[in-house]
Design an enzyme around this catalytic site. Sequence first.
Site, PDB file in Angstrom:
ATOM      1  N   GLU A 122       1.751  -0.413  -5.061  1.00  0.00           N
ATOM      2  CA  GLU A 122       0.813   0.656  -5.404  1.00  0.00           C
ATOM      3  C   GLU A 122       1.683   1.898  -5.568  1.00  0.00           C
ATOM      4  O   GLU A 122       2.160   2.459  -4.570  1.00  0.00           O
ATOM      5  CB  GLU A 122      -0.217   0.855  -4.296  1.00  0.00           C
TER       6      GLU A 122
ATOM      7  N   ASP B 232       0.834  -1.189   0.000  1.00  0.00           N
ATOM      8  CA  ASP B 232       0.000   0.000   0.000  1.00  0.00           C
ATOM      9  C   ASP B 232       0.881   1.256   0.000  1.00  0.00           C
ATOM     10  O   ASP B 232       1.872   1.330   0.727  1.00  0.00           O
ATOM     11  CB  ASP B 232      -0.894  -0.021   1.250  1.00  0.00           C
TER      12      ASP B 232
END
Length: 712
Positions: free
Chosen positions: A391, A355
Amino acid sequence: MAKTQAPQRSGGHSLSAGRPWPLGASFDGQGVNFAVFSANAERIELCLFSPDGRKEMSRIDLTERDGDIWHVYVSGLTPGTLYGYRAHGRYAPEIGFRFNPNKLLIDPYARQLEGRLKWSDALMGYKVGSPRGDLSYDPRDSSFAVPKSVVVDPSFNWAGDTPPQIRASDTVIAETHVRGMTAQHPRVEKSLRGTFLGLASDAVIEHFVKIGVTAVELLPVQAFVDDRFLIARGLRNYWGYQTIGFFAPEPRYLSRGALWEFQSMVRRFHSAGIEVILDVVYNHTGEGDEWGPTLSFRGLDNTSYYRLAPGGRYYINDTGTGNTLNLTHPMVLRMVMDSLRYWVEVCHVDGFRFDLATALGRESGGFDPYGGFFDAIRQDPVLARVKLIAEPWDVGPGGYQLGNFPSPFMEWNDSFRDGIRRYWRGDPGFTADLAKRILGSAEHFDRAGRPATTSVNFITAHDGFTLQDLVSYTVKRNLANGEDNRDGHSENHSDNFGVEGPTDDPRIRAARDLRKRNLLATLFLSQGIPMLLAGDEIGNSQGGNNNAYAQDNETGWLDWQHADPRLTAFVGRLADLRRALPILRQRRFLHARSRAADNLPDVIWRRADGQQPRPEDWHDPAFRCLGVELRLAAEGPDDGDAVFVVFNAGSDAALTLPDTVRGWRLVLDTTRPEAADALWPARGAVPAQSVLVFVPADRPVPGTNETKGGQP
C-alpha cells in the site's frame, strides 16, 4: 556462546542456560527455550501462569544474556503453557525509557495468545489522572488484564500441501474479512461462522471458485486489540489494524483456540487452487502513543522498538495511529523478517499486503526504496517465492509513493480506482486517463524492468464505499462510528442516480446495476492484477458507511440473504473471459509498438467511427466513447490473436469495427449481461453506458469448453 550455567529449579522445573535462538518460546519435546530481546532492560523475568491464566505460578529470572538477547531453558514445560515477561530498568519517559515491571508483557514472538485484553488503567505504565501525566509511575499489576502468551507446537500434517504458485498475470484477488465473509452465511455451520474454519468451508470456497478468484487477501489476522475508545462506545476493532502479536493468529477467529485451524484453512484453499495473502501491519503496533498501554514492545525496550522524536518522550506518528515501529533497528527488522518467514514456512501463506508500506521504507533521509527493509526482503530466499504487495502511502512526510517501490513489489493503484470511478461517473476529460489505467498505468510502473502486473487494480476496498454504495450514495454515512461523520473519505467519486440510498424505482435500480457491471468489466479487462472487494459480487451494501472499521455487526458483515445471483454470475463470466484471453493479462506493457509478425501495433486506439483519435480528441470533454484494439506485446511471442474493447460512458453511438481482422464476434455486452455471443456487422451501434468486448469471428468463443479453465 552462552556460558554454562549449573541447573537450577523453579516451580518444580529444572532450569538451564538455554540458547539465544530462536527468539520466542520453542518446545523441543522435553522442555521450552525462552529467548527475548531487550537492549536496555536491567533484568527480565519469565512469568508462568496457571492453565486458566488467572494465577501467576512462578517467576524465573533470565540470567543468561548473549548481547541483547536474554534466555533460559525450562525443562518439563509443554505446549499450552501460558507465560509472559516483566522487564526491569529505568523509568524515565522524558528520555524514552518506560520500564515498569508491574506490567505483564506479551512476548513479541508469541505464536498464540490466550484471553482478551481487559481495558483497565492498570495497563498504563503511568498513573492515569496524575498531574505529571505520562511522566508519572503506576505500581499496579496488570497481569489480570493482559492476554497470556502460549507455548505452541507448530507441527501440522500438511498432507502433501503444495502452494498453488499462481502466476501474477493469472491472479484475481478478493480482499476478504474472515469474520465478515461468514458471519451471516446461511451455508456455513453456525459454530464456525466468523472463524478461519468457517472461511474454509465448502460453501465459501465454492463461491470463490465460481467467481474466478485465485487469491484471498485477508484483512489483518495477526493478533490485534480493540481500541479503548471503541469499547467505551460499545464498538470493536473490526478491521484489525492494531496488531499486538506479529506471530499469533487473532484469537477471535479461532473456534478451538489452536494454530492448526489457520493451517487447515490454508491447506483447504490450496486444494482448491486458491492462494492466501495476509494483510500485515508492520508499520505500528496497538500500543499507541505515550498515553497508550504498556502491553509488550513499550515495556521491553521502548527506545529500540519505536521511532521517537528528539528527546525520546514523544512518538513519531507517520501512521496516524500514535506510533511507528523502528525498522531501522536491526532487531526490530529481524522481528519483522522472522514473522514473515514464519507465516510462509510454518503456515504456508502465499504472500503479503503491507499496510502503509511507505512507513516501512522511511529512513533518516525520508523514503528510500533501497533502504534496510527492502534490502532484507529482496535478498531473502524464503520470501522470493511469495507475492509482495505494497500500500504505497502513509500520512508521514513524503508519504505518497505510488510507483516508487522496488521489484518484486506490486502496488495498490489508487490512480486506477479514482480514474475509473470518475470516467464512469461522467466527469469531463477522463477518457485519456481511462486509456492509461486500462494499459496498466505505465507512467507509474514501467521502469527498472517492472512488469504490468505491478499494478493491483481495484474499484473498491475495505477502506471506502462498497460497489453497491458507490452507485447509491454521494455522501458518506458514518454516524454509527461515533465520530460525528468526520471520519472516512469525503470525496468518493460516487453517484446516486438521483436518489440517495436504497430505492424501489426500477429505472434507477437498472442504471445502478449497469454502472456496477461497467466498473467491474473495466477492472477485469485492464492490464494488471484485478482485486475485488469480497461482497461486491453479490451487491453487498454497508448503508453508506465508507469507514466501517468499527462495525463488527450487520453493517460490516456480508448480507448473503439479499445476494444478487445475476451479478455473481456476471463476475464469473468476466473471470472466464479474462482467463480465456491472454491478451488481457500480459506481463509486458503495451506502447503501440509494431509487431514483426503482422506489422500491426500492439495497441490501436479507436473512436466510435473507427478512426484513431486525434490529439485534440483526447482533450475533448465530450469524448466519452473509446475503443481499444489489443494484441500481444510487440516484444513478446505472437499468436496472431486480437481483442477489441469499447468503453462508452456517453450516449448511443454508431460503431465501426476495425478492419484489421476478417469479422468480429461480440462476447460481452454489459447492457445485456446474459446474452449469448454473436457475430457483428462491420457497422452497428454501441449502446449508451456500456462495455463491449469483441474477438475475431473465427476464434473459439471464450468461456466454452474449448477454452474455459485453461489456455486457449
